[in-house]
Design a protein around this motif. Structure first.
Motif, PDB file in Angstrom:
ATOM      1  N   GLN A 134      32.448   1.829 -36.514  1.00 45.13           N
ATOM      2  CA  GLN A 134      32.743   0.395 -36.575  1.00 45.13           C
ATOM      3  C   GLN A 134      31.656  -0.473 -35.947  1.00 45.13           C
ATOM      4  O   GLN A 134      31.365  -1.550 -36.436  1.00 45.13           O
ATOM      5  CB  GLN A 134      34.099   0.122 -35.913  1.00 45.13           C
ATOM      6  N   HIS A 135      31.048   0.022 -34.854  1.00 47.13           N
ATOM      7  CA  HIS A 135      30.075  -0.809 -34.143  1.00 47.13           C
ATOM      8  C   HIS A 135      28.638  -0.611 -34.621  1.00 47.13           C
ATOM      9  O   HIS A 135      27.799  -1.496 -34.461  1.00 47.13           O
ATOM     10  CB  HIS A 135      30.147  -0.556 -32.639  1.00 47.13           C
ATOM     11  N   LEU A 136      28.336   0.586 -35.144  1.00 39.56           N
ATOM     12  CA  LEU A 136      26.965   0.866 -35.572  1.00 39.56           C
ATOM     13  C   LEU A 136      26.974   1.405 -37.000  1.00 39.56           C
ATOM     14  O   LEU A 136      26.583   2.543 -37.261  1.00 39.56           O
ATOM     15  CB  LEU A 136      26.310   1.895 -34.627  1.00 39.56           C
ATOM     16  N   PRO A 137      27.410   0.578 -37.968  1.00 46.78           N
ATOM     17  CA  PRO A 137      27.589   1.111 -39.330  1.00 46.78           C
ATOM     18  C   PRO A 137      26.297   1.647 -39.953  1.00 46.78           C
ATOM     19  O   PRO A 137      26.325   2.630 -40.680  1.00 46.78           O
ATOM     20  CB  PRO A 137      28.158  -0.072 -40.118  1.00 46.78           C
ATOM     21  N   ASN A 138      25.150   1.020 -39.663  1.00 44.53           N
ATOM     22  CA  ASN A 138      23.907   1.488 -40.300  1.00 44.53           C
ATOM     23  C   ASN A 138      23.493   2.853 -39.784  1.00 44.53           C
ATOM     24  O   ASN A 138      23.126   3.750 -40.540  1.00 44.53           O
ATOM     25  CB  ASN A 138      22.786   0.478 -40.089  1.00 44.53           C
ATOM     26  N   GLU A 139      23.574   3.011 -38.442  1.00 45.43           N
ATOM     27  CA  GLU A 139      23.250   4.312 -37.852  1.00 45.43           C
ATOM     28  C   GLU A 139      24.250   5.359 -38.352  1.00 45.43           C
ATOM     29  O   GLU A 139      23.885   6.498 -38.627  1.00 45.43           O
ATOM     30  CB  GLU A 139      23.300   4.236 -36.323  1.00 45.43           C
ATOM     31  N   ALA A 140      25.511   4.944 -38.462  1.00 45.54           N
ATOM     32  CA  ALA A 140      26.533   5.885 -38.929  1.00 45.54           C
ATOM     33  C   ALA A 140      26.225   6.349 -40.347  1.00 45.54           C
ATOM     34  O   ALA A 140      26.371   7.521 -40.675  1.00 45.54           O
ATOM     35  CB  ALA A 140      27.917   5.233 -38.869  1.00 45.54           C
ATOM     36  N   LYS A 141      25.736   5.417 -41.174  1.00 47.32           N
ATOM     37  CA  LYS A 141      25.410   5.769 -42.563  1.00 47.32           C
ATOM     38  C   LYS A 141      24.306   6.833 -42.629  1.00 47.32           C
ATOM     39  O   LYS A 141      24.399   7.800 -43.376  1.00 47.32           O
ATOM     40  CB  LYS A 141      24.941   4.516 -43.325  1.00 47.32           C
ATOM     41  N   ALA A 142      23.253   6.634 -41.837  1.00 47.82           N
ATOM     42  CA  ALA A 142      22.145   7.596 -41.835  1.00 47.82           C
ATOM     43  C   ALA A 142      22.625   8.956 -41.323  1.00 47.82           C
ATOM     44  O   ALA A 142      22.240  10.009 -41.842  1.00 47.82           O
ATOM     45  CB  ALA A 142      21.007   7.072 -40.958  1.00 47.82           C
ATOM     46  N   THR A 143      23.480   8.924 -40.325  1.00 47.12           N
ATOM     47  CA  THR A 143      24.009  10.164 -39.761  1.00 47.12           C
ATOM     48  C   THR A 143      24.838  10.907 -40.803  1.00 47.12           C
ATOM     49  O   THR A 143      24.699  12.117 -40.990  1.00 47.12           O
ATOM     50  CB  THR A 143      24.901   9.839 -38.537  1.00 47.12           C
ATOM     51  N   ILE A 144      25.690  10.156 -41.485  1.00 51.40           N
ATOM     52  CA  ILE A 144      26.564  10.771 -42.483  1.00 51.40           C
ATOM     53  C   ILE A 144      25.732  11.362 -43.621  1.00 51.40           C
ATOM     54  O   ILE A 144      26.011  12.458 -44.106  1.00 51.40           O
ATOM     55  CB  ILE A 144      27.579   9.731 -43.009  1.00 51.40           C
ATOM     56  N   ALA A 145      24.659  10.671 -44.027  1.00 47.37           N
ATOM     57  CA  ALA A 145      23.827  11.176 -45.130  1.00 47.37           C
ATOM     58  C   ALA A 145      23.184  12.516 -44.746  1.00 47.37           C
ATOM     59  O   ALA A 145      23.127  13.443 -45.553  1.00 47.37           O
ATOM     60  CB  ALA A 145      22.762  10.149 -45.500  1.00 47.37           C
ATOM     61  N   ALA A 146      22.700  12.623 -43.501  1.00 47.34           N
ATOM     62  CA  ALA A 146      22.045  13.874 -43.080  1.00 47.34           C
ATOM     63  C   ALA A 146      23.071  14.992 -42.941  1.00 47.34           C
ATOM     64  O   ALA A 146      22.831  16.141 -43.310  1.00 47.34           O
ATOM     65  CB  ALA A 146      21.312  13.651 -41.758  1.00 47.34           C
ATOM     66  N   MET A 147      24.249  14.642 -42.416  1.00 44.35           N
ATOM     67  CA  MET A 147      25.319  15.634 -42.272  1.00 44.35           C
ATOM     68  C   MET A 147      25.741  16.122 -43.660  1.00 44.35           C
ATOM     69  O   MET A 147      25.950  17.297 -43.882  1.00 44.35           O
ATOM     70  CB  MET A 147      26.489  14.968 -41.554  1.00 44.35           C
TER      71      MET A 147
ATOM     72  N   HIS B  38      32.466  12.032 -46.024  1.00 49.14           N
ATOM     73  CA  HIS B  38      31.143  11.435 -45.847  1.00 49.14           C
ATOM     74  C   HIS B  38      31.166   9.905 -45.920  1.00 49.14           C
ATOM     75  O   HIS B  38      31.916   9.292 -45.186  1.00 49.14           O
ATOM     76  CB  HIS B  38      30.141  12.028 -46.855  1.00 49.14           C
ATOM     77  N   GLU B  39      30.384   9.325 -46.853  1.00 52.16           N
ATOM     78  CA  GLU B  39      30.249   7.849 -46.898  1.00 52.16           C
ATOM     79  C   GLU B  39      31.608   7.168 -46.988  1.00 52.16           C
ATOM     80  O   GLU B  39      31.780   6.056 -46.498  1.00 52.16           O
ATOM     81  CB  GLU B  39      29.412   7.388 -48.110  1.00 52.16           C
ATOM     82  N   LYS B  40      32.563   7.822 -47.636  1.00 51.28           N
ATOM     83  CA  LYS B  40      33.872   7.184 -47.828  1.00 51.28           C
ATOM     84  C   LYS B  40      34.596   6.990 -46.504  1.00 51.28           C
ATOM     85  O   LYS B  40      35.536   6.202 -46.425  1.00 51.28           O
ATOM     86  CB  LYS B  40      34.712   7.985 -48.822  1.00 51.28           C
ATOM     87  N   LEU B  41      34.149   7.736 -45.463  1.00 47.42           N
ATOM     88  CA  LEU B  41      34.725   7.512 -44.135  1.00 47.42           C
ATOM     89  C   LEU B  41      34.589   6.048 -43.747  1.00 47.42           C
ATOM     90  O   LEU B  41      35.473   5.475 -43.108  1.00 47.42           O
ATOM     91  CB  LEU B  41      33.962   8.342 -43.089  1.00 47.42           C
ATOM     92  N   LEU B  42      33.469   5.454 -44.137  1.00 46.47           N
ATOM     93  CA  LEU B  42      33.223   4.059 -43.765  1.00 46.47           C
ATOM     94  C   LEU B  42      34.233   3.125 -44.419  1.00 46.47           C
ATOM     95  O   LEU B  42      34.568   2.082 -43.873  1.00 46.47           O
ATOM     96  CB  LEU B  42      31.797   3.651 -44.163  1.00 46.47           C
ATOM     97  N   ASP B  43      34.732   3.515 -45.605  1.00 43.61           N
ATOM     98  CA  ASP B  43      35.756   2.705 -46.280  1.00 43.61           C
ATOM     99  C   ASP B  43      37.148   2.977 -45.718  1.00 43.61           C
ATOM    100  O   ASP B  43      37.979   2.078 -45.629  1.00 43.61           O
ATOM    101  CB  ASP B  43      35.795   3.010 -47.788  1.00 43.61           C
ATOM    102  N   VAL B  44      37.391   4.246 -45.375  1.00 41.78           N
ATOM    103  CA  VAL B  44      38.749   4.638 -44.994  1.00 41.78           C
ATOM    104  C   VAL B  44      39.050   4.288 -43.532  1.00 41.78           C
ATOM    105  O   VAL B  44      40.140   3.800 -43.215  1.00 41.78           O
ATOM    106  CB  VAL B  44      38.960   6.153 -45.250  1.00 41.78           C
TER     107      VAL B  44
END
Lengths: 435, 336
Positions: A134-147, B38-44
């Protein structure tokens, strides 16, 4: 007598409770780490078909099922005296590297990072993965992509993203196609970049919390981890043991593990404490996992990770006993796994279709398989009858190596908090995100 | 106080669903599968207010116990009840939750841990704590640790469940469909449809899942061939196009519910039945054995036993605790 209970210890997978008993005048009498669950794999594997073991044991851990699948297939093939084709062996190593990428990322970013991002005293409602999203969505996105890269690659090689199925006695049930390989090759450089970014963050965190790193959780223990002629490995090699002074005191073949690994069962935990058997318990308490591996190896396998190991050793030395340094060590390993994944993907063998032997015969015998799981050395040991049925199974899973040391560290921490009041004197940085 | 402020802030934007994720005896694989959206976590995630999830959020059991009854919208239960503590937490979450979801095969059928039911619990403890080959000093722990249940009993036989999601683990898309279905139709609608119909797997229809066997979804070619031998999984090289069962491998497809995308046969290995029984099948293992018998030709029972030396692990890998003979029966109790 005052007793403090933490039920459960959170941000870990599994069932751990902590009890700290104090005397009436506020001294620490005892501190116990209780694992309140076991599932009896050692028993219900008896009677199973050897080739079914790699399909059952991933359910020991859903975060690192690939490590269990692979230690298991190694044990089966060792017992039946099978050497799989080289491309199958490389696919298996790639599967384990893929898991290291996703597991190390989830460990650092979901389990550990909330403390650094929001500060250790932030509201529990925010101090977690969800808060980071919630607080760092951009960093979270990059993390999720690598994971995701790691999890997708696990699914492609292992057949499923969680609980792989493709390793059979004699090889792999499925080859990697050239199209699949090309797809991952396109994405792998981003993962190497992300690992480098993570290392920068890890170093910053270590510097920010250097007072904590150097004053809390300094635990001189033995260390255990695999090495291949001294080089860092998860998959192929011997098991090295380092003593608390930093001397390599053993470097043994997997088949000899029972001469070196002992299990001590406490009266208060369903998980054993594994220790260095020649030194006895509790003197031989050791640690596994990232810091242990970084301590026992002479060098890393890939060039960028080797540079980072040198930087690590320059600041913290070898052996490093600072528990806090597990994070930094984890990120050095993440970088190596990203680099090694690229090397394996570029290897022509990785798309070979020669991945399975056709003629396999069960035979009576004992087999041992050892690999490194993300959280430490993992041993599977099965006894097969002539029909290929398991008559006995012995397992030493990664976390058990650390539990003795976790309890020692817990006692030390309890004294720091309740007797010395050291925590209030620690220099802590401002949280990265204020809530 | 702090927590309340936080909730109020979030509720200004959206009314999130209050959810809890409970881990009993399990491996966390169901949760890994959830994280794998993954990315959908951001939506959910913005739609969820997590009030308990030990591996992710720092709330303790006492926080869970302090939540008023019925205040959690959906409680997810991963894992089976292996100890008295597991049973207790299961019952607590039942009380606190409007809808309780049996999340995955271990919770729903006992899963692989249910295979321990073929042994006496005392034998299990003895192997684990006294005789395992690397033990130097053994003892059976008794100091403030929860007692083991004598057998694994599937959670829906301990407390009523509103929704059952099978799979070891349930695939990410399945979890997304369930969560998405609840978010789209509202929890009350989904639960009331399920309760009206009452059938074990009807949720699959409600949420748009096929109500089929694995074979119905498998693209391998079938020739209605009869078997003259059964092969162990390591034998030979499988034909990638043809039905694994007809090649002689024990593939649990005919007895197993569809929904995972036939991943194992697609990866070249037989289905082991982790999604549990197909529609209208009471006992997954006996259904599979009768399917085998119906396509076998000239295989005598004695020869069959030699070809398949482990009935429990072959036919009941995930389902023993829910089967018609769910546990070891002692000789003396048979006499009694």
């Amino acid at each position: 007598m005052p007793t403090i209970k933490i039920e459960p210890v959170t941000r870990l997978e599994g069932h751990l409770n902590v009890t700290i008993e104090l005397t009436d005048d506020g001294k620490v009498k005892d501190a116990m780490a209780r694992v309140t669950l076991t599932r009896f794999f050692e028993k219900f594997l008896e009677g199973r078909l050897m080739e079914h073991a790699p399909r059952i044991v991933p359910r020991i851990c859903g975060i690192c099922p690939e490590a269990h699948h692979l230690a298991s297939i190694k044990a089966v093939e060792d017992a039946w005296d099978i050497t799989p084709p080289t491309p199958a062996h490389k696919l298996r190593e790639l599967l384990l590297q893929a898991k290291m990428i996703s597991s190390h990322i989830i460990h650092f970013y979901a389990l550990a990072a909330p403390d650094f991002v929001f500060g250790p005293f932030a509201d529990p409602a925010v101090r977690n993965l969800i808060g980071i999203v919630q607080h760092l969505p951009n960093e979270a996105k990059a993390t999720i992509a690598a994971m995701r890269f790691g999890q997708d690659l696990c699914a492609t090689i292992g057949g499923r993203a969680v609980h792989p199925v493709t390793s059979l006695p004699g090889g792999q049930s499925k080859a990697l196609s050239e199209e699949e390989r090309d797809e991952y090759l396109k994405r792998v450089d981003e993962v190497i970049d992300f690992a480098n970014f993570s290392l920068g963050l890890g170093k910053k965190v270590t510097n920010d919390y250097i007072d904590v790193a150097l004053k809390v959780g300094i635990l001189p223990t033995y260390y255990v981890g695999m090495a291949n002629n001294g080089v860092h490995t998860y998959f192929d090699g011997t098991v090295r043991v380092m003593d608390p002074e930093g001397k390599i005191v053993a470097d043994f073949e997997p088949r000899d593990y029972r001469d070196y690994m002992g299990e001590y069962i406490t009266d208060h935990s369903y998980t054993s404490h594994v220790f260095y058997k020649p030194a006895g318990y509790p003197k031989g308490i050791w640690r596994a996992n990232t810091l242990a591996r970084i301590n026992v190896v002479d060098k890393m396998e890939t060039p960028l990770a080797q540079q980072e190991l040198e930087a690590f050793r320059e600041l913290l030395g070898r052996p490093c006993h600072a528990t806090f340094a597990y994070h930094w060590a984890r990120l050095i390993e993440l970088l190596e796994s990203a680099e090694k994944t690229k090397i394996l993907l570029e290897d022509p063998d990785i798309v070979s279709t020669d991945v399975k032997l056709a003629d396999i015969e069960p035979k009576e015998g004992e087999g041992v398989g050892i690999v490194e799981a993300p959280r430490g050395t993992l041993t599977h040991n099965y006894w097969s009858n002539p029909d290929g049925v398991i008559t006995k199974a012995n397992l030493i899973v990664a976390t058990n190596h650390n539990l003795g040391a976790i309890e020692v560290g817990l006692k030390q921490m309890a004294v720091n908090v309740f007797e010395k009041g050291i925590v209030s004197e620690l220099k802590l940085p401002e949280p990265m995100v204020k809530t | 106080m702090k927590r309340k402020h936080h909730n109020e802030r979030k509720r200004l934007i959206i009314m999130p669903l209050k959810v809890a994720f409970l881990q009993l005896a399990s491996c966390w694989g169901c949760h890994q599968s959830l994280v794998d959206m993954h990315e959908k976590l951001l939506d959910v995630i913005p739609h969820l207010e997590v009030v308990h999830w030990a591996a992710v959020v720092d709330y303790k059991y006492k926080d869970l116990e302090a939540i008023p009854d019925g205040e959690i919208d959906i409680g997810f239960v991963e894992g089976c009840s292996r100890t008295e503590e597991d049973v207790h937490h299961l019952k607590v979450l039942r009380k606190k939750s409007k809808a309780l979801v049996s999340f995955g095969t271990c919770s729903t059928f006992g899963g692989v841990y249910g295979m321990a039911n073929s042994y006496d619990i005392e034998e299990c403890k003895k192997r684990k704590f006294l005789t395992a080959d690397s033990i130097v000093e053994g003892t059976i722990p008794t100091n403030d640790v929860p007692d083991f249940e004598p057998f694994v009993v599937p959670n829906p036989e301990i407390v009523p469940m509103d929704l059952r999601i099978p799979g070891c683990p349930p695939e990410t898309d399945v979890i997304l469909k369930v969560v998405g279905g609840v978010l789209e139709h509202g929890l009350d609608t989904v639960v009331s449809i399920l309760q009206d119909k009452g059938e074990l797997y009807l949720w699959t229809e409600v949420l748009g899942f096929p109500h089929k066997t694995q074979c119905d979804e498998c693209e391998r070619e079938r020739e209605e061939k009869q078997l003259t031998e059964i092969k162990r999984d390591y034998v030979g090289i499988t034909d990638p196009k043809k039905c694994l069962l007809e090649q002689g491998y024990i593939c649990m497809g005919p007895a197993t519910l569809a929904g995972c995308g036939v991943q194992c046969p697609n990866a070249g290995v037989p289905c082991t039945g982790c999604w549990g029984p197909a529609p209208n099948v009471r006992d997954q293992g006996s259904k599979m054995m009768s399917a085998l018998a119906s396509i076998s030709k000239d295989i005598e029972p004695e020869a069959f036993r030699k070809m398949v030396p482990d009935t429990v692990g072959t036919f009941y890998k995930f389902f023993l605790a829910k089967s018609l003979l769910p546990r070891r029966v002692k000789e003396e109790s048979m006499e009694g």
